[in-house]
Design an enzyme around this catalytic site. Structure first.
Site: not given
Ligand code: GAL
Length: 816
Positions: A400, A472
């Site tokens: 990110e 994710e």
């Molecule tokens: C993302 C991040 C993860 C975690 C996640 C929570 O932005 O890459 O490490 O923090 O959000 O939803």
């Protein structure tokens, strides 16, 4: 010969380093005896400060060096030290390392005292203010500290294989990228698989792979003296016919053996590398495994555990793979946000899980010194992990982070140079970013309950000719605790299903990784204020939450049958049941109310048209029971619809359709409100009526494969489930993972049982963590650790009210 001598036992630990500790006369025996894996701070389950583990500490260990090693190369490896370290051998610096997630290997031959005891001292810095990845800004996970992965020695003849990268493809081709020490010149290299020789050749000084050799020819003579000292490098291709391919479904593995011997047949080194034949490619229209389109379905995994953070030995690491693969039915995992234990990766190779692994980092990119460390991390990651056939993609961007083309050109170059076979990705949270990698890997958090499950590929990246993967989803968009309100837990599960459904629907999305496998400890800047991010489909002890069943029901190996509700109407606003879902992988589910058959449900593809075995919505609590009322078929149908609707949403939320039906019933069939209430009480029997019991039978191929009975609890008991009851000390101590649940007499979790539970261990094992724990949402757990003594041990778990006790017996074996 390739043989590891594990140095995990017999360490001493001081949690405060001070100058002079590295000297050989330091009285380290007065420090605390510990074994590796070790954490610098044992922490509570939650509500603690991340500064507890941020310290500079010292580790000491002596080991014997036989005189016979004098003419050998002696390598010392630390698989994981969080987060930087300096290693001293007999008081002299042997080397240092600046990454908590990659291994450090040192040739310590020149520092050893042969025929005597030698001393290793390690200064470990686990502070987060160092100018190394992932540090520099906030981080949404705790980073812990200590020598938390294996430490071992390898003693080798000077003529040995330094490195061998082996990869096989779906056509049976084997690519061997081989390096031997300069001393191996003149030795015969034999390469074989399963006892069948693939190639033999005499190694020569200056042996180079094809491309390297061409460039060098002109000044060969000039460099002769230098090349005599350089390692020997070969790039070879072999082939075998009809190999058994590696895939998550059938993870066939092969072992390649490289033998070095002299003209008299005396072997100086043998190296074995396990590999698989598989071709993994991300293309414009999706991911292809062994030539066939394949949808990736995975979760993100942190490497943390309650109390000890990162410090868990082999079996708990392997257990996570088992849970992902067998319990959650996934085919992939992303090792967010760093390379993880080789024990974990080896289990992925063996059990069949595709892996997306990445360099350490979280949003922040530091200065040039920091970036050089990240590039080194990329090289180390690829060199140390490339022999795992399960890995299909390298993440070469800081998770990110913003665009930084110059930096990411260098990380991509490093990965492609050291591994020309695998593709690269790099996780972004922004759309339309610069794409130097082969795959656009994107965290898609668009789903917020009443919209699409994910964005389309073309709305995220303009580079539509390359692969696209969702790295994710969910996570912070809908944090959900195991002890949350039932409707919240259900909404969480259904959101996971919606995203999965839309990912499945979009043909050009290679697949997705949900955030995340289990809840994890995090920094003060994240989570629910108790230093936990409740983002897991499992809790910290890996107890499944409701969302876990959305994944589990997609697999076929183990029958799944779960209900989203305890059927306790008092749990809901207005005592209206709201929606209730069945999670199952059976062909159908028969529902009975007070032992009267109500309905046989099959998977309804209307709501989740692209999911295998989607959740089934319950829409009938009455069945044919109204027949007894002697109504006309139309009247019966209308009454049934109205009663079921009122049961779910209450009288005041009736849809216009139902209101019209009610008006019709009143006008033409002269039904009164009193009649309606009577019918409601009789056939729905909710608030004001006696509670009812339900039975669900999951049917597969005509047979009942699982039954679920839901009825008011009258008795609680404790279920203690261990991943193993035989602990074996091989590399180090062994740990059994124990899940504890408070259940009713029908085996259903008592989801609001938050009471204390007492744990005690007798015999040759000990607890990790406290001996009194509070269950959360009826769930909890502990870990049982061997203590270096063979024999038996017994764990006893009892509840604070003296109602329930359970015990488990363990056997502890010591392997030589
Ligand atoms: C993302 C991040 C993860 C975690 C996640 C929570 O932005 O890459 O490490 O923090 O959000 O939803």
């Amino acid at each position: 010969m390739e043989q590891r001598i594990y140095l995990n036992n017999g360490w001493y630990f001081s949690d405060a380093y001070h100058a002079g500790m590295e000297k050989t006369d330091y009285r380290y025996e007065e420090e605390t005896p510990v074994r590796i894996p070790h954490t610098v701070a044992v922490t509570p389950l939650h509500y603690f400060d991340e500064h507890e583990y941020q310290k500079i500490s010292a580790y000491f260990k002596t080991f014997n060096v036989p005189a016979a090693w004098m003419d050998k190369d002696v390598y010392l490896t630390f698989d994981g030290v969080a987060h930087s370290c300096v290693v001293y051998i007999n008081g002299k610096v042997a080397g240092e390392h600046f990454c908590g997630y990659t291994a450090l290997t040192l040739n310590i031959k020149d520092l050893l005292d042969y025929g005597h005891e030698n001393l290793i001292m390690v200064r470990v810095n686990s502070r987060e203010d160092q100018n190394i990845p992932p540090f520099g800004f906030v981080i949404d996970y705790m980073t812990y500290g200590g020598i938390y992965r294996d430490v071992y020695l390898e003693v080798k003849d000077p003529a040995h294989v330094e490195d061998a990268y082996v990869s096989g493809d779906m056509d049976g081709r084997i690519r061997l990228d081989f390096t031997a020490t300069a001393a191996a010149a003149g030795k015969k290299l034999t390469v074989s698989v399963g006892g069948v020789t693939l190639g033999e050749e005499i190694l020569q000084t200056g042996n180079k792979s094809g491309e390297d050799a061409a460039g060098d020819q002109a000044d060969n003579a000039k460099n002769q003296a230098d090349t005599a000292k350089e390692p020997i490098h070969l790039l070879r291709e072999y082939a075998i016919s009809s190999p058994l391919l590696w895939s998550p479904e059938v993870p066939n593995l092969y072992t390649i053996k490289m033998t070095l011997e002299d003209e008299f047949g005396v072997v100086s080194d043998e190296k074995e590398v396990r590999f698989g034949f598989r071709t993994a490619v991300f293309k414009e229209d999706g991911f292809y495994l062994n030539g066939e389109k394949y949808k990736i379905r995975g979760l993100n995994r942190h490497q943390s555990y309650p109390y000890v953070g990162y410090a868990m030995p082999k079996n708990p690491q392997r257990n996570d793979v088992y849970l992902l693969k067998k319990e959650l039915g996934l085919n992939a995992v992303r090792t967010s946000h760093y390379p993880q234990s080789h024990h974990f990766l080896e289990a992925c190779d063996e059990m069949g899980l595709l892996v997306f692994t990445e360099i350490p980092g979280w949003q922040h990119i530091g200065d040039e010194t920091w970036k050089l460390k990240a590039i080194k991390n990329t090289e180390d990651m690829v060199l140390q992990y490339r022999n795992h056939p399960s890995i299909i993609l390298w993440g070469v961007r800081i998770n990110e982070s913003v665009d930084d083309d110059d930096f990411y050109k260098r990380t991509n170059e490093a990965a492609h140079r050291l591994d020309p076979v695998r593709q690269t990705g790099g996780v972004r949270c922004y759309k339309k970013m610069s794409l130097l990698e082969d795959v656009y890997t994107y965290n898609d958090f668009v789903h917020s309950g009443d919209n699409q499950g994910c964005d389309t590929k073309k709305s995220v990246t303009s580079d539509t000719n390359k692969g696209y993967l969702i790295s994710e989803y969910m996570g912070h968009m809908f944090p959900t605790k195991a002890f949350d309100w039932e409707e919240k837990r259900l909404e969480d599960a259904i959101r996971h299903a919606r995203v999965l459904n839309d990912v499945a629907k979009n043909d050009d999305i290679a697949g997705s990784f949900g955030w995340c496998m289990f809840d994890y400890n995090t920094h003060k800047d994240f989570g629910s204020g108790d230093r936990i991010c409740y983002h897991g489909v499992m809790d910290m002890f890996r107890n499944p939450k409701m969302a876990a069943y959305v994944y589990a029901e997609m697999q076929d190996a183990v029958p799944v049958l779960a209900l989203s509700s305890t059927m306790d109407i008092g749990e809901h606003h207005g005592c209206n049941r709201n929606e209730t879902y069945i999670f199952t992988n059976a062909d159908s589910v028969k529902m009975y109310k007070n032992d009267n058959f109500i309905k046989e449900y099959v998977h309804d593809n209307k709501q989740f048209s692209h999911l295998k075995n989607p959740p089934i919505k319950i829409d009938d609590y009455i069945g044919d029971a109204l027949k007894a009322e002697k109504m006309t078929p139309a009247q019966e149908r209308d009454v049934k619809i109205i009663l079921n609707e009122v049961a779910k949403f209450g009288l005041y939320q009736m849809t216009t359709g139902s209101k019209l039906k009610a008006a019709k019933l009143m006008t033409f069939h002269h039904m009164s409100m009193t009649d309606a209430v009577e019918l409601y009480n009789k056939y729905i029997g909710d608030w004001g009526g006696a509670s009812v019991s339900y039975r669900f039978e999951a049917i597969k191929d005509g047979k009942v494969v699982k039954t679920l009975r839901i009825a008011p609890m009258t008795q609680m008991h404790l279920e203690v489930e261990c991943d193993r009851v035989v602990l074996k000390e091989i590399e180090s101590y062994d740990v059994a993972c124990v899940r504890i649940r408070a259940l009713d007499e029908n085996g259903n979790t008592l989801c609001y049982y938050n009471d204390p539970v007492m744990l005690s261990v007798e015999g040759n094992a000990e607890l990790i963590g406290p001996s009194v724990i509070g269950l959360s949402g009826g769930r909890g757990g502990t870990y049982i650790k061997s203590v270096g003594k063979a024999g038996n041990a017994k764990l006893t778990v009892s509840d604070v009210n003296g109602r329930a006790t359970a015990d488990v017996e363990f056997k502890i074996q010591l392997e030589p």
